[in-house]
Design a protein around this motif. Structure first.
Motif, PDB file in Angstrom:
ATOM      1  N   ARG A 115       0.799  -1.220  -0.010  1.00  0.00           N
ATOM      2  CA  ARG A 115      -0.038  -0.007   0.131  1.00  0.00           C
ATOM      3  C   ARG A 115       0.792   1.335   0.090  1.00  0.00           C
ATOM      4  O   ARG A 115       0.303   2.292  -0.393  1.00  0.00           O
ATOM      5  N   ALA A 116       2.154   1.085   0.353  1.00  0.00           N
ATOM      6  CA  ALA A 116       2.845   2.496   0.506  1.00  0.00           C
ATOM      7  C   ALA A 116       3.177   2.821  -0.858  1.00  0.00           C
ATOM      8  O   ALA A 116       3.432   3.798  -1.054  1.00  0.00           O
ATOM      9  N   GLN A 117       3.109   2.116  -1.671  1.00  0.00           N
ATOM     10  CA  GLN A 117       3.296   2.668  -3.291  1.00  0.00           C
ATOM     11  C   GLN A 117       1.995   2.386  -4.197  1.00  0.00           C
ATOM     12  O   GLN A 117       1.776   1.257  -4.366  1.00  0.00           O
ATOM     13  N   PRO A 118       1.248   3.510  -4.344  1.00  0.00           N
ATOM     14  CA  PRO A 118       0.213   3.304  -5.065  1.00  0.00           C
ATOM     15  C   PRO A 118       0.365   2.433  -6.511  1.00  0.00           C
ATOM     16  O   PRO A 118       1.239   2.802  -7.187  1.00  0.00           O
ATOM     17  N   GLY A 119      -0.719   1.717  -6.570  1.00  0.00           N
ATOM     18  CA  GLY A 119      -0.672   0.714  -7.980  1.00  0.00           C
ATOM     19  C   GLY A 119       0.262  -0.473  -7.833  1.00  0.00           C
ATOM     20  O   GLY A 119       0.246  -1.208  -8.703  1.00  0.00           O
ATOM     21  N   GLN A 120       0.849  -0.756  -6.589  1.00  0.00           N
ATOM     22  CA  GLN A 120       1.643  -1.857  -6.475  1.00  0.00           C
ATOM     23  C   GLN A 120       0.804  -3.016  -6.302  1.00  0.00           C
ATOM     24  O   GLN A 120      -0.197  -2.900  -5.515  1.00  0.00           O
ATOM     25  N   THR A 121       0.969  -4.292  -7.057  1.00  0.00           N
ATOM     26  CA  THR A 121       0.381  -5.342  -6.721  1.00  0.00           C
ATOM     27  C   THR A 121       1.205  -6.542  -6.124  1.00  0.00           C
ATOM     28  O   THR A 121       2.422  -6.703  -6.548  1.00  0.00           O
ATOM     29  N   ILE A 122       0.525  -7.389  -5.238  1.00  0.00           N
ATOM     30  CA  ILE A 122       1.795  -8.573  -4.720  1.00  0.00           C
ATOM     31  C   ILE A 122       1.237  -9.720  -5.820  1.00  0.00           C
ATOM     32  O   ILE A 122       0.378 -10.000  -5.794  1.00  0.00           O
ATOM     33  N   LEU A 182       8.757 -20.328  -4.006  1.00  0.00           N
ATOM     34  CA  LEU A 182       7.819 -19.110  -4.394  1.00  0.00           C
ATOM     35  C   LEU A 182       8.609 -18.053  -3.648  1.00  0.00           C
ATOM     36  O   LEU A 182       9.011 -18.187  -2.520  1.00  0.00           O
ATOM     37  N   VAL A 183       8.539 -16.776  -4.444  1.00  0.00           N
ATOM     38  CA  VAL A 183       9.122 -15.554  -3.846  1.00  0.00           C
ATOM     39  C   VAL A 183       7.657 -14.741  -4.024  1.00  0.00           C
ATOM     40  O   VAL A 183       7.150 -15.247  -5.201  1.00  0.00           O
ATOM     41  N   VAL A 184       7.620 -13.672  -2.945  1.00  0.00           N
ATOM     42  CA  VAL A 184       6.540 -12.799  -3.249  1.00  0.00           C
ATOM     43  C   VAL A 184       7.156 -11.558  -3.590  1.00  0.00           C
ATOM     44  O   VAL A 184       7.961 -10.797  -2.842  1.00  0.00           O
ATOM     45  N   VAL A 185       6.658 -10.798  -4.489  1.00  0.00           N
ATOM     46  CA  VAL A 185       7.121  -9.373  -5.015  1.00  0.00           C
ATOM     47  C   VAL A 185       6.131  -8.589  -5.362  1.00  0.00           C
ATOM     48  O   VAL A 185       5.013  -8.766  -5.315  1.00  0.00           O
ATOM     49  N   GLY A 186       6.363  -7.173  -5.057  1.00  0.00           N
ATOM     50  CA  GLY A 186       5.375  -6.181  -5.277  1.00  0.00           C
ATOM     51  C   GLY A 186       5.708  -5.583  -6.795  1.00  0.00           C
ATOM     52  O   GLY A 186       6.819  -4.984  -7.045  1.00  0.00           O
ATOM     53  N   ALA A 187       4.804  -5.472  -7.920  1.00  0.00           N
ATOM     54  CA  ALA A 187       5.012  -4.985  -9.115  1.00  0.00           C
ATOM     55  C   ALA A 187       3.748  -4.180  -9.428  1.00  0.00           C
ATOM     56  O   ALA A 187       2.908  -4.170  -8.838  1.00  0.00           O
ATOM     57  N   SER A 188       3.923  -3.440 -10.686  1.00  0.00           N
ATOM     58  CA  SER A 188       2.787  -2.934 -10.964  1.00  0.00           C
ATOM     59  C   SER A 188       1.784  -3.646 -11.842  1.00  0.00           C
ATOM     60  O   SER A 188       2.120  -4.819 -11.733  1.00  0.00           O
ATOM     61  N   ALA A 189       0.587  -3.181 -11.937  1.00  0.00           N
ATOM     62  CA  ALA A 189      -0.488  -3.935 -12.565  1.00  0.00           C
ATOM     63  C   ALA A 189      -0.004  -4.707 -13.959  1.00  0.00           C
ATOM     64  O   ALA A 189      -0.233  -5.775 -14.234  1.00  0.00           O
ATOM     65  N   GLU A 190       0.484  -3.872 -14.614  1.00  0.00           N
ATOM     66  CA  GLU A 190       1.027  -4.282 -16.160  1.00  0.00           C
ATOM     67  C   GLU A 190       1.982  -5.216 -15.882  1.00  0.00           C
ATOM     68  O   GLU A 190       2.069  -6.270 -16.636  1.00  0.00           O
ATOM     69  N   GLU A 191       3.044  -5.030 -14.924  1.00  0.00           N
ATOM     70  CA  GLU A 191       4.030  -5.912 -14.774  1.00  0.00           C
ATOM     71  C   GLU A 191       3.446  -7.215 -14.414  1.00  0.00           C
ATOM     72  O   GLU A 191       4.074  -8.464 -14.577  1.00  0.00           O
ATOM     73  N   ALA A 192       2.689  -7.254 -13.193  1.00  0.00           N
ATOM     74  CA  ALA A 192       1.963  -8.660 -12.738  1.00  0.00           C
ATOM     75  C   ALA A 192       1.436  -9.252 -13.805  1.00  0.00           C
ATOM     76  O   ALA A 192       1.463 -10.599 -13.779  1.00  0.00           O
ATOM     77  N   VAL A 193       0.571  -8.790 -14.981  1.00  0.00           N
ATOM     78  CA  VAL A 193       0.079  -9.564 -16.141  1.00  0.00           C
ATOM     79  C   VAL A 193       1.469 -10.112 -16.937  1.00  0.00           C
ATOM     80  O   VAL A 193       1.228 -11.259 -17.318  1.00  0.00           O
ATOM     81  N   ARG A 194       2.424  -9.481 -16.952  1.00  0.00           N
ATOM     82  CA  ARG A 194       3.489 -10.055 -17.994  1.00  0.00           C
ATOM     83  C   ARG A 194       4.268 -10.992 -17.112  1.00  0.00           C
ATOM     84  O   ARG A 194       4.577 -12.039 -17.608  1.00  0.00           O
ATOM     85  N   ILE A 195       4.327 -10.872 -15.912  1.00  0.00           N
ATOM     86  CA  ILE A 195       4.810 -11.901 -15.085  1.00  0.00           C
ATOM     87  C   ILE A 195       3.982 -13.306 -15.011  1.00  0.00           C
ATOM     88  O   ILE A 195       4.456 -14.276 -15.152  1.00  0.00           O
ATOM     89  N   ALA A 196       2.877 -13.222 -14.947  1.00  0.00           N
ATOM     90  CA  ALA A 196       1.889 -14.324 -14.820  1.00  0.00           C
ATOM     91  C   ALA A 196       1.863 -15.143 -16.246  1.00  0.00           C
ATOM     92  O   ALA A 196       2.010 -16.040 -16.382  1.00  0.00           O
ATOM     93  N   GLY A 197       1.976 -14.221 -17.538  1.00  0.00           N
ATOM     94  CA  GLY A 197       2.068 -14.754 -18.865  1.00  0.00           C
ATOM     95  C   GLY A 197       3.479 -15.541 -18.805  1.00  0.00           C
ATOM     96  O   GLY A 197       3.376 -16.635 -19.422  1.00  0.00           O
TER      97      GLY A 197
END
Length: 210
Positions: A115-122, A182-197
């Motif tokens: 939450r400290a960085q607006p738009g970040q996704t876990i 598994l590791v958990v990272v915080g990324a932007s919503a666009e990066e989260a889509v690319r990571i999942a793909g």
């Protein structure tokens, strides 16, 4: 001192004489007491304070906080940092912290860090090599790379993402059929889509600098 007067009257006159001599001193004392009372009446009350948790010493990122790592300090209510953690023992630091610094939610692994960085996704990221995952620490800034298993070509999927949590107690080296780590990272919503793909068809790995 008063010849010719009865002893009782002489004593009374002596008392009156002493009182007259000390009247100024008594008056000055009473004035000072009244002034002090007035100052105390009009003086502002002491500032309201709150208790916050601070680091008892310098601590690196990835530290699992214990009771001896923390201390309680009184802060003026208006100066206490927003998001100061009310309980931190047992939690993991996401970034280094200096001695005496207030422990806030954004310093700790958890939802507050995202939450400290607006738009970040876990985002959970599975790395095929558990040994690499074990080298990471919460708070690291890493680049995520995707390697094509057919061509061996590697491409950057997301840069400077924040590691929020890392696995514990993993063996070194590839773990094959057990599925990596598994590791958990915080990324932007666009990066989260690319990571999942990329995770569906390619092997993910990380690179970073400390």
């Amino acid at each position: 001192m008063f010849p010719g007067l009865p002893p009782a009257r002489r004593r009374l006159r002596a008392v009156r004489h002493q009182l007259r001599r000390r009247r100024r001193l008594i008056a000055a004392t009473l004035t000072a007491v009244a002034a002090l009372a007035a100052v105390r009446t009009w003086a502002p009350p002491p500032p309201e304070t709150v208790e916050v948790l601070v680091a008892a010493r310098e601590l690196p990122s990835g530290t699992r906080l214990g009771a001896d790592d923390l201390a309680v300090r009184a802060y003026p209510a208006g100066l206490a940092p927003a998001g100061a953690a009310s309980a931190a023992a047992g939690r993991v630091l996401a970034a280094p912290i200096g001695r005496g610094e207030v422990v806030t939610d954004v310093r700790l692994v958890g939802p507050g860090l995202a939450r400290a960085q607006p738009g970040q996704t876990i985002v959970p990221v599975r790395l095929p090599d558990a040994g690499v995952a074990a080298l990471l620490r919460a708070g690291d800034q890493v680049d995520l790379l995707a390697t094509d298993p057919g061509t061996g070509e590697a491409t950057l999927v997301a840069g400077d993402v924040t590691v929020l949590a890392t696995p514990r107690g993993l063996p070194d080296g590839p773990v094959g059929g057990s599925g990596g780590a598994l590791v958990v990272v915080g990324a932007s919503a666009e990066e989260a889509v690319r990571i999942a793909g990329a995770a569906l068809t390619q092997f993910l790995s990380v690179s970073w600098q400390r």
